[in-house]
Design an enzyme around this catalytic site. Sequence first.
Site, PDB file in Angstrom:
ATOM      1  CE  LYS A 111     -22.738  93.304  17.847  1.00 13.73           C
ATOM      2  NZ  LYS A 111     -22.399  92.651  16.587  1.00 13.73           N
ATOM      3  CE  LYS A 194     -26.302  88.075  22.447  1.00 20.74           C
ATOM      4  NZ  LYS A 194     -26.567  88.763  21.199  1.00 20.74           N
ATOM      5  CE  LYS A 197     -19.841  84.887  16.651  1.00 19.53           C
ATOM      6  NZ  LYS A 197     -20.348  85.611  15.475  1.00 19.53           N
TER       7      LYS A 197
END
Length: 342
Positions: A111, A194, A197
């Site tokens: 992230k 993956k 969102k």
Amino acid sequence: MKRIFSGVQPTGNLHLGNYLGAIRNFVGLQDDYECIYCVVDLHAITVWQDPEALRAQTREVTAAYLAAGIDPKRSIIFNQSQVSAHAELAWIFNCVIRMGWLNRMTQFKEKAGKHRENASAGLFVYPSLMAADILAYKATHVPVGDDQKQHLELTRDTAQKFNNDYGVEFFPITEPLILGAATRVMSLRDGSKKMSKSDPSDMSRINMTDDSDAIAQKIRRATTDPELLPGPEALDAEGQVPEERRKERPEAWNLLGIYAALSDQNWAQVLAEFEGSQFSSFKKALTEVAVEKLGPIGAEMKRLQQDAAYVDGILKEGAERANAVALPILREVQEIVGFLRP
Ligand code: TYM
């Protein structure tokens, strides 16, 4: 006593991975456990959230919980910021957890990316808050998708270190529950990534609120390979997909896993059904089951999202019940740590 805690971040775009990896399993567990399901808004703000959007996204996750079949009478549904024990216990855990543990977290590395210096301090200590979420309720089991394994390992280490440091047998060593054939749903565009969102391409994911046309279009355009579908001999002795095979054909195994999960079948059943088929016919069957299973949930989510007063009422009542469980546990922790409360 067996107690479940789990959470979903209100960061928008709830998708099929969140449903199959987590929310769907939350529903089934209600029969055997006392369940606490949280909308983790404190976690969401570790990356920037527009305040108005955060409110809407918090209601969206709550609506997804309800529409999927979590019963707010039997289980507790609430948003994290309404129960201050989470933040208070997280501070104590910040003083138990070691920097080295946090430095090893792959999710932080992903992230924060190249801009580590610019990431919020909250993003770095995220796993400490997650341990606090779980342990504020002394939860024994935590249902999650595969990507949360490392954070749960850290939760176990935190419980152990707290117990050792203070010479107590206070926190349980929590067990992860990673259930079903779709514990790691991959992007429809790229089977090595993956489903997420935050992927900029909406075609990479099936959102829980997508209508049947959108679901059909996304499955039709999902990336595949030129081969025919494999048969049951591709599975290992336990009936699972060997990791090397998955790597050879990530898109095919991803779609087959989604089909297995949505149709409540195991791998062997699905491979027996589609052995030697072309993707075109398999994709038709996948679209059918996806529309059948997700359509009603998406419609109910949209209906609930229109009824903010009802959704907010569920969260308020849930927070009162959550607080009643967490507060006595927090008080005991404060006593163990040596905080004076005259
Ligand atoms: P979050 O909000 O990213 O995801 C919510 C749940 O969905 C699962 N999931 C997936 N499962 C399969 N395939 C995917 N592509 C996929 N993407 C997401 C996640 O594993 C998760 O179970 N840190 C957590 C939220 C959290 C939490 C907690 C969970 C905060 N405190 C305490 C359990 C207990 C997270 O970011 O989930």
